[in-house]
Enzyme design. Structure first.
Site, PDB file in Angstrom:
ATOM      1  N   ASN A 116      -4.587  16.181  -0.991  1.00 17.53           N
ATOM      2  CA  ASN A 116      -3.550  15.605  -1.848  1.00 17.53           C
ATOM      3  C   ASN A 116      -4.036  15.495  -3.303  1.00 17.53           C
ATOM      4  O   ASN A 116      -4.886  14.652  -3.622  1.00 17.53           O
ATOM      5  CB  ASN A 116      -3.182  14.230  -1.279  1.00 17.53           C
ATOM      6  CG  ASN A 116      -2.013  13.597  -1.987  1.00 17.53           C
ATOM      7  OD1 ASN A 116      -1.894  13.690  -3.199  1.00 17.53           O
ATOM      8  ND2 ASN A 116      -1.162  12.947  -1.230  1.00 17.53           N
ATOM      9  N   GLY A 123      -2.502  14.454  -5.891  1.00 15.31           N
ATOM     10  CA  GLY A 123      -2.106  13.202  -6.536  1.00 15.31           C
ATOM     11  C   GLY A 123      -3.182  12.131  -6.363  1.00 15.31           C
ATOM     12  O   GLY A 123      -3.517  11.400  -7.292  1.00 15.31           O
ATOM     13  N   ASP A 147      -6.965   6.900   3.273  1.00 19.26           N
ATOM     14  CA  ASP A 147      -5.865   6.925   4.234  1.00 19.26           C
ATOM     15  C   ASP A 147      -4.832   5.892   3.809  1.00 19.26           C
ATOM     16  O   ASP A 147      -5.144   4.711   3.687  1.00 19.26           O
ATOM     17  CB  ASP A 147      -6.358   6.669   5.653  1.00 19.26           C
ATOM     18  CG  ASP A 147      -5.353   7.223   6.649  1.00 19.26           C
ATOM     19  OD1 ASP A 147      -4.954   8.395   6.502  1.00 19.26           O
ATOM     20  OD2 ASP A 147      -4.921   6.485   7.542  1.00 19.26           O
ATOM     21  N   GLY A 204       4.602  11.935  -3.316  1.00 20.63           N
ATOM     22  CA  GLY A 204       5.003  11.285  -2.069  1.00 20.63           C
ATOM     23  C   GLY A 204       6.206  10.363  -2.246  1.00 20.63           C
ATOM     24  O   GLY A 204       7.246  10.754  -2.805  1.00 20.63           O
ATOM     25  N   ARG A 213      -3.763   2.106  -4.463  1.00 19.67           N
ATOM     26  CA  ARG A 213      -4.952   2.952  -4.649  1.00 19.67           C
ATOM     27  C   ARG A 213      -5.772   2.485  -5.840  1.00 19.67           C
ATOM     28  O   ARG A 213      -6.998   2.468  -5.790  1.00 19.67           O
ATOM     29  CB  ARG A 213      -4.533   4.420  -4.815  1.00 19.67           C
ATOM     30  CG  ARG A 213      -5.726   5.381  -4.961  1.00 19.67           C
ATOM     31  CD  ARG A 213      -5.357   6.822  -4.716  1.00 19.67           C
ATOM     32  NE  ARG A 213      -4.819   6.984  -3.374  1.00 19.67           N
ATOM     33  CZ  ARG A 213      -3.508   7.061  -3.106  1.00 19.67           C
ATOM     34  NH1 ARG A 213      -2.605   7.067  -4.065  1.00 19.67           N
ATOM     35  NH2 ARG A 213      -3.092   7.143  -1.858  1.00 19.67           N
TER      36      ARG A 213
END
Ligand code: ITT
Length: 183
Positions: free
Chosen positions: A9, A11, A66, A141, A167
């Protein structure tokens, strides 16, 4: 030493680079670690990070992330299954499902797992917001349907998102711990 961020990913990598700038370079690496079936993001990330660290040769530290979107009115769905739901149902249809509910609260949660020769550490971050009809071109997403203080995450710059996101918070905890280790 560069940190190998094991993810497909981009991003996630963009956000980690912005957050860890001046601390450590971040290299994107693909490695197909086992995503174990579990309700615990900690366990999924930690097992994945250890496997990737060893599988990639065991000499450079790795980071695994995750994450999931947890919708209150849907009992936390899609949660640990967020990637699968994005690929199958899609973001727009998840919004339509949530829009039928009175309670549109949701949160994002992420667990970063860092593995090196010393062991594995996990860092958690979460953020609460409201689901809305998709707006914005940035992020990735579920960002277009996740509103925080009147702005969707897809309407924020990487730095703005990092300042308040799940994040960003996990990366800040990691950076603090990492600085202590390398003092
Ligand atoms: P890797 O496993 O290769 O890192 P992934 O995108 O499959 O990449 P996850 O398994 O963590 O990552 O899946 C999380 C899902 O939640 C996936 O659909 C992401 O697009 C979404 N997601 C994760 N972080 C997000 C964020 O900050 N904003 C919006 N959506 C996010």
């Amino acid at each position: 030493m560069a940190i190998q961020f094991v993810t497909s990913n981009e991003g996630k990598v963009r956000e980690a680079r912005a957050s860890l700038e001046g601390i450590e370079p971040v290299e994107q690496v693909t490695y197909d670690y086992t995503e174990i079936q579990s309700d615990s993001l900690e366990e999924i990330a930690a097992v994945g990070a250890r496997e990737a660290f060893e599988g990639l040769g065991g000499d450079e530290p790795v980071l695994v992330d995750d994450a999931g979107l947890f919708v209150d009115a849907l009992g936390g769905f899609p949660g640990p299954y967020s990637a699968y739901v994005e690929d199958t149902v899609g973001v727009e249809r998840l919004w339509r499902l949530a829009s039928g509910e009175e309670n549109r609260r949701a949160h994002f949660r992420t667990v970063l797992a860092y593995a090196d020769e010393e062991g594995t550490e996990t860092f958690e971050g979460s953020v609460a917001g409201t689901l809305v009809a998709p707006r914005g071109e940035g992020g990735f997403g579920y960002d277009p349907i996740f509103e925080y203080n009147g702005t969707t995450m897809a309407e924020m710059s990487t730095e703005e998102k990092n300042a308040i996101s799940h994040r960003g918070r996990a990366l800040a905890k990691f950076a603090e711990w990492y600085a202590e280790q390398n003092d």
